[in-house]
Write a protein that holds these residues in place. Sequence first.
Motif, short mmCIF file in Angstrom:
data_model
loop_
_atom_site.label_atom_id
_atom_site.label_comp_id
_atom_site.label_asym_id
_atom_site.label_seq_id
_atom_site.Cartn_x
_atom_site.Cartn_y
_atom_site.Cartn_z
N THR A 22 0.83 -1.21 0.00
CA THR A 22 0.00 0.00 0.00
C THR A 22 0.86 1.26 0.00
O THR A 22 0.59 2.21 -0.73
CB THR A 22 -0.94 0.01 1.22
OG1 THR A 22 -1.79 -1.15 1.17
CG2 THR A 22 -1.81 1.25 1.24
N ALA A 23 1.93 1.24 0.80
CA ALA A 23 2.83 2.40 0.86
C ALA A 23 3.61 2.57 -0.44
O ALA A 23 3.73 3.69 -0.96
CB ALA A 23 3.78 2.25 2.04
N PHE A 24 4.14 1.48 -0.98
CA PHE A 24 4.91 1.59 -2.22
C PHE A 24 4.06 2.13 -3.37
O PHE A 24 4.54 2.91 -4.20
CB PHE A 24 5.47 0.22 -2.62
CG PHE A 24 6.79 -0.12 -2.00
CD1 PHE A 24 7.89 0.72 -2.15
CD2 PHE A 24 6.95 -1.29 -1.26
CE1 PHE A 24 9.11 0.40 -1.57
CE2 PHE A 24 8.17 -1.62 -0.68
CZ PHE A 24 9.26 -0.77 -0.84
N LEU A 25 2.80 1.73 -3.45
CA LEU A 25 1.95 2.15 -4.55
C LEU A 25 1.70 3.66 -4.57
O LEU A 25 1.42 4.23 -5.62
CB LEU A 25 0.60 1.42 -4.49
CG LEU A 25 0.57 -0.04 -4.91
CD1 LEU A 25 -0.83 -0.61 -4.75
CD2 LEU A 25 1.03 -0.20 -6.36
N GLU A 44 14.87 -9.87 -12.52
CA GLU A 44 15.86 -10.59 -13.31
C GLU A 44 15.08 -11.38 -14.34
O GLU A 44 14.37 -12.34 -14.02
CB GLU A 44 16.67 -11.54 -12.41
CG GLU A 44 17.86 -12.18 -13.08
CD GLU A 44 19.00 -11.21 -13.34
OE1 GLU A 44 19.62 -11.31 -14.42
OE2 GLU A 44 19.26 -10.35 -12.48
N GLY A 45 15.15 -10.94 -15.57
CA GLY A 45 14.36 -11.55 -16.64
C GLY A 45 13.59 -10.48 -17.38
O GLY A 45 13.92 -10.13 -18.50
N ALA A 46 12.59 -9.90 -16.76
CA ALA A 46 11.73 -8.92 -17.43
C ALA A 46 12.27 -7.50 -17.35
O ALA A 46 11.80 -6.62 -18.06
CB ALA A 46 10.32 -8.97 -16.84
N GLY A 47 13.25 -7.24 -16.48
CA GLY A 47 13.79 -5.90 -16.34
C GLY A 47 12.99 -5.05 -15.38
O GLY A 47 12.37 -5.56 -14.44
N VAL A 48 12.97 -3.75 -15.62
CA VAL A 48 12.31 -2.80 -14.72
C VAL A 48 10.90 -2.49 -15.23
O VAL A 48 10.70 -2.26 -16.43
CB VAL A 48 13.13 -1.50 -14.61
CG1 VAL A 48 12.40 -0.47 -13.75
CG2 VAL A 48 14.51 -1.80 -14.02
N MET A 49 9.94 -2.48 -14.33
CA MET A 49 8.57 -2.13 -14.68
C MET A 49 7.92 -1.38 -13.53
O MET A 49 8.32 -1.54 -12.37
CB MET A 49 7.75 -3.38 -15.03
CG MET A 49 7.52 -4.33 -13.88
SD MET A 49 6.64 -5.85 -14.34
CE MET A 49 5.04 -5.21 -14.83
N PRO A 50 6.93 -0.51 -13.79
CA PRO A 50 6.23 0.20 -12.72
C PRO A 50 5.58 -0.79 -11.75
O PRO A 50 5.14 -1.88 -12.14
CB PRO A 50 5.17 1.02 -13.46
CG PRO A 50 5.72 1.17 -14.84
CD PRO A 50 6.45 -0.11 -15.13
N ILE A 51 5.49 -0.39 -10.50
CA ILE A 51 4.98 -1.31 -9.49
C ILE A 51 3.47 -1.54 -9.64
O ILE A 51 2.96 -2.59 -9.24
CB ILE A 51 5.32 -0.82 -8.07
CG1 ILE A 51 5.13 -1.96 -7.06
CG2 ILE A 51 4.50 0.42 -7.71
CD1 ILE A 51 5.67 -1.66 -5.68
N ILE A 52 2.76 -0.59 -10.24
CA ILE A 52 1.30 -0.74 -10.33
C ILE A 52 0.90 -1.92 -11.20
O ILE A 52 0.16 -2.80 -10.75
CB ILE A 52 0.65 0.57 -10.81
CG1 ILE A 52 0.86 1.67 -9.76
CG2 ILE A 52 -0.85 0.38 -11.05
CD1 ILE A 52 0.47 3.05 -10.24
N PRO A 53 1.35 -2.02 -12.45
CA PRO A 53 0.99 -3.21 -13.24
C PRO A 53 1.54 -4.50 -12.64
O PRO A 53 0.91 -5.56 -12.77
CB PRO A 53 1.58 -2.94 -14.62
CG PRO A 53 2.60 -1.88 -14.42
CD PRO A 53 2.11 -1.05 -13.27
N PHE A 54 2.70 -4.42 -11.99
CA PHE A 54 3.23 -5.62 -11.33
C PHE A 54 2.28 -6.08 -10.23
O PHE A 54 1.99 -7.28 -10.10
CB PHE A 54 4.61 -5.34 -10.75
CG PHE A 54 5.15 -6.47 -9.92
CD1 PHE A 54 5.73 -7.57 -10.54
CD2 PHE A 54 5.04 -6.46 -8.54
CE1 PHE A 54 6.21 -8.64 -9.78
CE2 PHE A 54 5.52 -7.51 -7.77
CZ PHE A 54 6.10 -8.61 -8.40
#
Length: 270
Positions: A121-124, A133-143
């Motif tokens: 909740t705090a991170f969002l 490791e594999g997909a790289g960097v992505m925004p935390i919301i879609p993750f």
Amino acid sequence: MLRFEKYVRPETPREAYELLQENRLATVIGGMMWLRLADRTVPLGIDLSRCGLDTIEETDDAWRIGAMVTLGQLERHERFAASTCGIFTEAVRDVVGTQFRNLATVGGSVWARMGFSDVVTAFLALDAEVELEGAGVMPIIPFTERGARNDLLTHVIVRKHRYQAAFASVRNAATDFSSLNAAAACWQGSWHVTVGARPKKATLLTGGERIPLRRDFSPAELDAVCELAEGLDYGSDLRGTAEWRRQVAPALIRRAVAAAAAKPCAEKEA
């Protein structure tokens, strides 16, 4: 009892990722606070404790939090707390107890995306990304919404801004799981408000691609956000009913926003 047919401790995230690709039934091991409660046999356990993922690193424009960083480390890191207005200290200080927080990991909390998670909740509410490791960097919301199948979470990245941020929760007891939680953070001129422990996983209500809530919002604009919170999908469990959560959420959002607005803006360079 949890059993492992084979248990390995790779030296690097890449090695751990390759083991995971070769053994799709393998289980990645973090703090073991929830995993240890399982009653099953796992073909391969991949222990990340030797992968160098247990530090909080500061760069010019971000913080890189290793997946094996404990909630206790997150709670006590003074420079990170100053940079994020203490939102994570507020979010984790009531999580079970000190011993638990010294073992439970950030990676385990974020990867599992459990509905009761205060950390997610705090991170969002912040400008955060996950590094895989594999997909790289992505925004935390879609993750958080979809996860990342067969990848390995190595870091959570929090971009530096002049945050005003706060976390609020309701609990039946001081060290119980949240019955409902909320976080609010203002950065780049707009408020990012999240609601979690619904008991479904946390969701972003305003900011980003959601509806905007400008820094100097009017009472009517905040009322509209609270009405939007009432329309979220809530559920019932031992800690509260769906209707109770629906009624409490607007008040909790107002509490988090007011607490954040009362704080001075964090310095971008903590």
